[in-house]
Design an enzyme around this catalytic site. Structure first.
Site, PDB file in Angstrom:
ATOM      1  N   CYS A 149     -11.494  18.092  -8.719  1.00  0.00           N
ATOM      2  CA  CYS A 149     -11.371  19.540  -8.564  1.00  0.00           C
ATOM      3  C   CYS A 149     -12.656  20.134  -7.993  1.00  0.00           C
ATOM      4  O   CYS A 149     -13.658  20.253  -8.710  1.00  0.00           O
ATOM      5  CB  CYS A 149     -11.033  20.159  -9.917  1.00  0.00           C
ATOM      6  SG  CYS A 149     -10.942  21.957  -9.861  1.00  0.00           S
ATOM      7  N   CYS A 152     -13.674  23.528  -9.540  1.00  0.00           N
ATOM      8  CA  CYS A 152     -14.265  23.419 -10.878  1.00  0.00           C
ATOM      9  C   CYS A 152     -15.690  22.876 -10.822  1.00  0.00           C
ATOM     10  O   CYS A 152     -16.570  23.357 -11.525  1.00  0.00           O
ATOM     11  CB  CYS A 152     -13.468  22.459 -11.769  1.00  0.00           C
ATOM     12  SG  CYS A 152     -11.698  22.540 -11.624  1.00  0.00           S
ATOM     13  N   ASP A 153     -15.897  21.855 -10.021  1.00  0.00           N
ATOM     14  CA  ASP A 153     -17.139  21.092 -10.129  1.00  0.00           C
ATOM     15  C   ASP A 153     -18.086  21.211  -8.940  1.00  0.00           C
ATOM     16  O   ASP A 153     -19.200  20.680  -8.983  1.00  0.00           O
ATOM     17  CB  ASP A 153     -16.805  19.595 -10.334  1.00  0.00           C
ATOM     18  CG  ASP A 153     -16.050  19.376 -11.640  1.00  0.00           C
ATOM     19  OD1 ASP A 153     -16.281  20.152 -12.578  1.00  0.00           O
ATOM     20  OD2 ASP A 153     -15.237  18.446 -11.706  1.00  0.00           O
TER      21      ASP A 153
END
Ligand code: NAP
Length: 323
Positions: A149, A152-153
């Site tokens: 992701c 997200c990261d």
């Protein structure tokens, strides 16, 4: 005497005569949000959580784009907060995995390994799982440089070098997004032609931080504490090489958890459930929310919104039954 697993389970199966108002399958952001809304509508929803509370989001160390948490929040912590909030209003949770459903007609029947439940409405939020490469090092280094992701990261890779695996829309879209943080993004694709849409291809090709390695697969992800390098193999020549990298983002498709619904519900070619604009599946009183029906956004806030919408629809549906 038949001591087979199936027989023992069959003997133990308990039939619950109660007919639930709402059963929610899955406890990711969509299911937990649906539980909160259904609980606040005083439907006393019953959630069968599946294997993980918090869904895929629980695997993310820090969620920094969920509104209301200016300093970010841990994925599993957010899941626990969702659950606590839903329980406060009367949602009930059971840590159990659904093995079979019968959605021919209402009340619908939901079976786990040892129990059977019946319900007037069903909200399916069983989520999806990213497809894995299944190469050495992938599992061990997930969360330590291996990610599924970018949104997200990506932030954790500011000023770093990363590789992206895949050649579809997700790989390119996320690869382009990741150039906000990484100094270089190398897209590794197993063929010499991309599957992604032309517009994303053009954008990626024009991006100075993106380069491509064609006809190549990742054979191994290496690193002690975090990702340090990948072992690559050219599928045409068989030649292998080692490439240093700080991160490996894998976007080789997602698989929705819909196997048990195949017989009853409409789904697309990839198995994602098909719903109308109000989260209704083709069965009356059966709704779906989150990544089980959404291959595009894959965001906690969006799944939570869909879960809320599904619960509102279930409430309206039940009100309609009472009229
Ligand atoms: P996808 O379209 O299925 O593409 C997966 C990619 O991964 C393909 O390039 C495939 O290679 C590669 N791949 C699959 N298994 C592999 C393996 N074991 N090793 C190496 N490479 C592998 O998946 P997606 O990109 O996640 O997209 C899913 C759906 O969402 C698609 O319908 C897509 O259009 C949609 N989507 C749309 C948008 C958008 O509209 N902006 C954004 C994201 C996703 P091959 O090409 O050789 O098969």
């Amino acid at each position: 005497m038949d001591l087979s697993f199936e027989n023992l389970i069959g003997n133990e199966e308990k039939q619950n005569n109660k007919i639930e108002n709402v059963i929610i399958l899955g406890a990711g952001p969509a299911g937990l949000s649906a539980a909160l809304y259904a609980a606040r509508a005083e439907l006393s929803p019953f959630v069968l959580t599946g294997m993980t509370l918090g869904g895929q989001a629980a695997l993310t160390n820090a969620i920094e784009n969920y509104p209301g948490f200016p300093d970010g929040v841990g994925g599993s912590e957010l899941g626990e907060l969702f659950q606590k909030q839903a329980e406060r209003f009367g949602a009930r949770f059971e840590f159990d995995v659904v093995t079979e459903v019968d959605l021919i007609s209402s009340p619908y029947v939901i079976k786990t390994y040892g129990q059977e439940f019946r319900t007037k409405t069903l909200i399916i939020s069983t989520g999806a799982n990213p497809n894995y490469l299944y190469v050495p090092g992938e599992k061990e280094l997930t969360g330590k440089g291996v990610s599924y992701c970018g949104t997200c990261d990506g932030w954790f890779f500011k000023g770093k070098k990363i590789v992206v695996v895949g050649g579809g829309d997700s790989a390119l879209e996320e690869g382009i997004f990741l150039t906000r943080f990484a100094t270089s993004v190398t897209i590794i694709h197993r063929r010499d032609q991309l599957r992604a849409s032309k517009i994303l291809q053009s954008r990626a090709m024009e991006n100075e931080r993106i380069s491509f390695i064609w006809d190549t697969v990742v054979k191994e992800i290496r690193g002690e504490e975090s990702v340090e390098s990948v072992l690559l193999e050219n599928v045409k020549s068989g030649e292998t090489s080692v490439m240093e990298t700080d991160g490996v983002f894998i976007f080789i498709g997602n698989s929705p958890n819909t196997e048990i619904f195949k017989e009853f519900l409409d789904m697309d070619a990839e198995g994602f459930l098909i719903v109308d604009a109000n989260m209704h599946t083709n069965k009356p009183g059966v709704f779906a929310a989150g990544e089980v029906m959404d291959p595009h956004y894959k965001q906690v806030v969006i799944s939570a919104g869909m879960g809320a919408a599904a619960a509102i629809e279930a409430t309206r549906y039940l009100e309609g039954l009472e009229e």
